[in-house]
Write an enzyme that holds these catalytic residues in place. Sequence first.
Site, PDB file in Angstrom:
ATOM      1  N   HIS B  61       0.846  -1.194   0.000  1.00  0.00           N
ATOM      2  CA  HIS B  61       0.000   0.000   0.000  1.00  0.00           C
ATOM      3  C   HIS B  61       0.879   1.240   0.000  1.00  0.00           C
ATOM      4  O   HIS B  61       2.065   1.183   0.359  1.00  0.00           O
ATOM      5  CB  HIS B  61      -0.898  -0.007   1.241  1.00  0.00           C
ATOM      6  CG  HIS B  61      -1.959  -1.077   1.203  1.00  0.00           C
ATOM      7  ND1 HIS B  61      -2.904  -1.239   2.191  1.00  0.00           N
ATOM      8  CD2 HIS B  61      -2.230  -2.033   0.271  1.00  0.00           C
ATOM      9  CE1 HIS B  61      -3.702  -2.248   1.873  1.00  0.00           C
ATOM     10  NE2 HIS B  61      -3.311  -2.743   0.726  1.00  0.00           N
ATOM     11  N   GLU B  63       1.171   3.721   1.932  1.00  0.00           N
ATOM     12  CA  GLU B  63       1.827   4.054   3.201  1.00  0.00           C
ATOM     13  C   GLU B  63       3.093   3.226   3.397  1.00  0.00           C
ATOM     14  O   GLU B  63       4.126   3.729   3.836  1.00  0.00           O
ATOM     15  CB  GLU B  63       0.874   3.784   4.374  1.00  0.00           C
ATOM     16  CG  GLU B  63      -0.423   4.592   4.355  1.00  0.00           C
ATOM     17  CD  GLU B  63      -1.572   3.844   3.673  1.00  0.00           C
ATOM     18  OE1 GLU B  63      -1.329   3.192   2.627  1.00  0.00           O
ATOM     19  OE2 GLU B  63      -2.711   3.914   4.160  1.00  0.00           O
ATOM     20  N   CYS B 100      -5.671   1.341   6.044  1.00  0.00           N
ATOM     21  CA  CYS B 100      -6.318   0.077   6.382  1.00  0.00           C
ATOM     22  C   CYS B 100      -5.799  -0.401   7.738  1.00  0.00           C
ATOM     23  O   CYS B 100      -4.900   0.194   8.319  1.00  0.00           O
ATOM     24  CB  CYS B 100      -6.047  -0.962   5.295  1.00  0.00           C
ATOM     25  SG  CYS B 100      -4.358  -1.589   5.321  1.00  0.00           S
ATOM     26  N   CYS B 103      -2.006  -0.933   7.702  1.00  0.00           N
ATOM     27  CA  CYS B 103      -1.207   0.300   7.661  1.00  0.00           C
ATOM     28  C   CYS B 103      -1.369   1.096   8.958  1.00  0.00           C
ATOM     29  O   CYS B 103      -0.403   1.679   9.456  1.00  0.00           O
ATOM     30  CB  CYS B 103      -1.595   1.147   6.460  1.00  0.00           C
ATOM     31  SG  CYS B 103      -1.114   0.399   4.893  1.00  0.00           S
TER      32      CYS B 103
HETATM   33 ZN   LIG Z   1      -3.107  -0.206   3.941  1.00  0.00          ZN
END
Ligand SMILES: [Zn+2]
Lengths: 419, 191
Positions: B61, B63, B100, B103
């Site tokens: 992701h 991040e 999410c 993260c």
């Molecule tokens: Zn994430």
Amino acid sequence: MNKTTDSWEILHIPDKPPTPPDQQPTVNVFASVIEPKLTNTLVRRLNQIAPLEALRHVKRVQKKYLEGGKTQLSVILCLACENDNQLDSMPHGVQELVNFYQLSPFITKVCKFDALSKEEWEEQCKLWPTSYHPPTYNIDGITGFGQEDSQSVFSFMKFAVELAKSDHGLVVNAAVIVDPSVKQVIASACDESCCWNTPTNKTSIRPCSLKQPEACISHPDSNIVVTHDSLLPNGSTTKLEQLCTGVSCLYPWQWSEKQPHTPNSCYWHPLRHAALVAIESSAARDRQLFSGLGDFEDKSSELDHMQSSFTSSPAKRQKINLNNVEDDEKLDTLTEGHHCISARPYLCTGYDIYLVWEPCTMCAMALVHQRIRRIFYAFPNLNAGALGSVYRLQGEKSLNHRFAVFRVLLPEEVLDVKL
Amino acid sequence: MASPGEECSPDTFAFMELAIQQAKLALDSLEVPVGCVIVEDGKVIASGRNQTTETRNATRHAEMEAIDVLLEGWQRNGLSKLEVAKKISKCYLYVTCEPCIMCAAALSILGIKEVFYGCANDKFGGCGSILSLNLGRSEPCESGAVPQGKGFKCNGGIMASEAVSLLRTFYEQGNPNAPKPHRPLAHQATR
Ligand SMILES: [Zn+2]
Ligand SMILES: [Zn+2]
């Protein structure tokens, strides 16, 4: 070594702790009878200022039928402390609502977890109404393991345990991703949050057969563990904690306090927990084995990333489904002459992972993203475990990936640690 | 927590605009358009965009990409763990979509100071939508124990419509190369 196998056992860790239907755990909430016309306003406000995230199965509003055909609506305001009957423990925003609408809060009990059966659900609704979604999935092992499958599980867990015994006289977490259909190790890794240049072959991404894990059990590395005996008088939790401080998932927030065992030249990364490293290895293997596929990609990985709201209208849904029909045709043409393509797994769909410790929240969610089907761990992680100890992601209905979690009970001497 | 526009400086929007630029780069490479930047002392020191498709790694992701850039750079400059921890505790993350659960847990582990996000993530969100990992120790949990961990301040709804419209573009245009998903889409859309 052969003394151990008999006392191994596999336990399914369900979506919630198992209990008799009439003894389901409850939590206290503040509730109040409300005017029906205020329902929408109040529910909207409350969902903002006091969302009941851990109680998504619980209905916010209760409708009671009174004598004379009248109905009475009550709404849950917010969570209440378990042993505290003081109304002043309500969050400020909720208190304001109570004052403004002149509500009369009372404390009541609601069921803490989703109902897993109709019987449980009926019991739950006696306290406060909940919603019930019967399980729609079935994963091998939930109803038990046969002899052969059990042996295979134990064997892979042994492999993981051996990996977890690090060279530094400490125990780390280890992860082994396995394709159970061919009993093949897809990737394996240890924690690399302290150091990830170790010149070991433990992070091999080469697939190996089931025989290899067994061979590893007599690996010279296992001698290291014997030295712990002197360090570890029976029942000494302090020593045990010292021994396990290297387990990233157990102490995720303590990374900056840990001194590296290795020279400065070595990279460290607080997020390189064993599970994440193993996922990375399996992804690397995927790219390597199926490199000819280029930009040939799978839509569902993308859908996994975000919420449903962008595909929720029927028109959009239809459109995407239409795309899929076309895509299937393209897929057929593409796969001609490349018989291996059709065998390309989608991420880790259908794979198992073996972890020595229950994964932390970050790792557990990473495994969900990567579509691991079954997670086996040996020891619970009371500090940060997200598959039963602190959180229970397998019970989170919003995660659209269904997976099963198992604990493999090991004889204590496996790590030569009393756990 | 989700207080769109409230107490947001012009800088907040400028940084979110940069995060959106990252999301657009992701869209251009047929990735789910989510992007982020990390800011220290008013300067962007790292950026990232979602790369799950290209890497075949669903954990890549935006991040996580940005965090890797940061940690690598700081270590190349010889910073110790304590120095890195101290620096991260002064950093702000601007991301187009609510982090999410994975993260958000990672951000808590690292000890980031504050997060600004665009749209909510009602399937996987770890900053209030599904779990509230940003609340750190204060959050009661299932086992009754109070989880450990550092919290961070979270501000949602910043330029959310831009973030959403990128995602919508992505899902509506579809991916011409996509094979059949492993689950029926109708199931996705039931909520
Ligand atoms: Zn994430
Ligand atoms: Zn972890």
